[in-house]
Design a protein around this motif. Structure first.
Motif, PDB file in Angstrom:
ATOM      1  N   UNK A 270      -4.318  -2.976  -6.191  1.00 47.16           N
ATOM      2  CA  UNK A 270      -2.882  -2.562  -6.005  1.00 47.16           C
ATOM      3  C   UNK A 270      -2.673  -1.109  -5.752  1.00 47.16           C
ATOM      4  N   UNK A 271      -3.396  -0.343  -6.855  1.00 45.93           N
ATOM      5  CA  UNK A 271      -3.329   0.996  -6.586  1.00 45.93           C
ATOM      6  C   UNK A 271      -3.824   1.544  -5.188  1.00 45.93           C
ATOM      7  N   UNK A 272      -5.265   1.016  -4.848  1.00 45.22           N
ATOM      8  CA  UNK A 272      -5.719   1.392  -3.561  1.00 45.22           C
ATOM      9  C   UNK A 272      -4.819   1.179  -2.474  1.00 45.22           C
ATOM     10  N   UNK A 273      -4.274  -0.187  -2.612  1.00 46.27           N
ATOM     11  CA  UNK A 273      -3.454  -0.627  -1.252  1.00 46.27           C
ATOM     12  C   UNK A 273      -2.277   0.385  -1.290  1.00 46.27           C
ATOM     13  N   UNK A 274      -1.703   0.984  -2.537  1.00 45.58           N
ATOM     14  CA  UNK A 274      -0.564   1.871  -2.568  1.00 45.58           C
ATOM     15  C   UNK A 274      -1.163   3.116  -1.766  1.00 45.58           C
ATOM     16  N   UNK A 275      -2.126   3.633  -2.083  1.00 39.06           N
ATOM     17  CA  UNK A 275      -2.561   4.867  -1.365  1.00 39.06           C
ATOM     18  C   UNK A 275      -3.051   4.576   0.034  1.00 39.06           C
ATOM     19  N   UNK A 276      -3.669   3.747   0.209  1.00 38.51           N
ATOM     20  CA  UNK A 276      -3.806   3.243   1.897  1.00 38.51           C
ATOM     21  C   UNK A 276      -2.647   2.966   2.701  1.00 38.51           C
ATOM     22  N   UNK A 277      -1.645   2.568   2.119  1.00 40.56           N
ATOM     23  CA  UNK A 277      -0.486   1.977   2.675  1.00 40.56           C
ATOM     24  C   UNK A 277       0.917   3.167   2.409  1.00 40.56           C
TER      25      UNK A 277
END
Length: 205
Positions: free
Chosen positions: A167-174
């Motif tokens: 979820x953290x990586x998705x937050x960064x990517x998005x």
């Protein structure tokens, strides 16, 4: 008319020789299993092949099902194993598929009219396989932490950690999709699952 029997009853009937029981299980679960395989592999054709292989394996392995997990969880586990087999076969340098980052961008649907959906799918494809599977199962398939742990063959704490990091990586990517993100004077900051702070420009620390 839909078969009124439960998944457990259908499994028992299949093992007992009912030729229609497993077909009903496939009808109930194939769509979710395919969606899970697509998001895990990033390729609709490979996903279809993986699900077909998994369902054939499930058909043959049904007598060994003992009810420790739900039928749905058991089927997801078999599909996940089929996906892992395909990932292993196409890797140039063999390694543990649950630990190494695997950059598998998902194909874009030319008919989709929601750029957000496409962006999320693309971002998912950039997650390590272990994190991607955890996020898809918990947040998209709606499985519990315990069920996801059974599917992935890991401890519940590992599922929580992988899902949080995914979820953290998705937050960064998005991050560019957040309201007002385009008007930021400086780089956006996101708090990591461990409490660290990472900027979009600097990446994960």
């Amino acid at each position: 008319m839909a078969d009124p029997r439960s998944d457990q009853e259908l499994m028992a009937a299949h093992v007992a020789g009912d030729p229609r029981a497993f077909d009903e299980l496939v009808r109930r679960h194939s769509e979710r299993l395919w969606a899970f395989a697509v998001r895990t592999l990033g390729d609709s054709h490979e996903a279809s092949d993986a699900v077909q292989e998994a369902l054939l394996s499930a058909f043959r392995a049904a007598p060994r099902w003992r009810g420790e997990a739900s039928v749905s969880t058991w089927l997801h586990r078999i599909v996940f194993n089929a996906c892992l087999d395909r990932v292993r076969r196409r890797r140039t340098h063999p390694a543990d598929p649950l630990e190494e980052d695997t950059d598998l961008p998902l194909p874009r649907d030319p008919m989709a009219d929601r750029m957000t959906v496409l962006a999320v799918d693309e971002a998912l494809g950039r997650l390590p396989l272990a994190q991607r599977a955890a996020v898809v199962l918990v947040d998209m398939e709606g499985l519990s932490i315990a069920e996801t742990a059974q599917v992935l063959g890991v401890r519940e704490g590992t599922v929580k950690s992988r899902a949080a990091r995914g979820r953290y990586r998705l937050a960064v990517l998005l991050g560019h999709l957040r309201p007002g993100a385009g008007n930021d004077d400086g780089p956006a900051h996101v708090e990591t699952p461990g409490g660290d702070v990472s900027s979009r420009a600097g990446g994960e620390r």
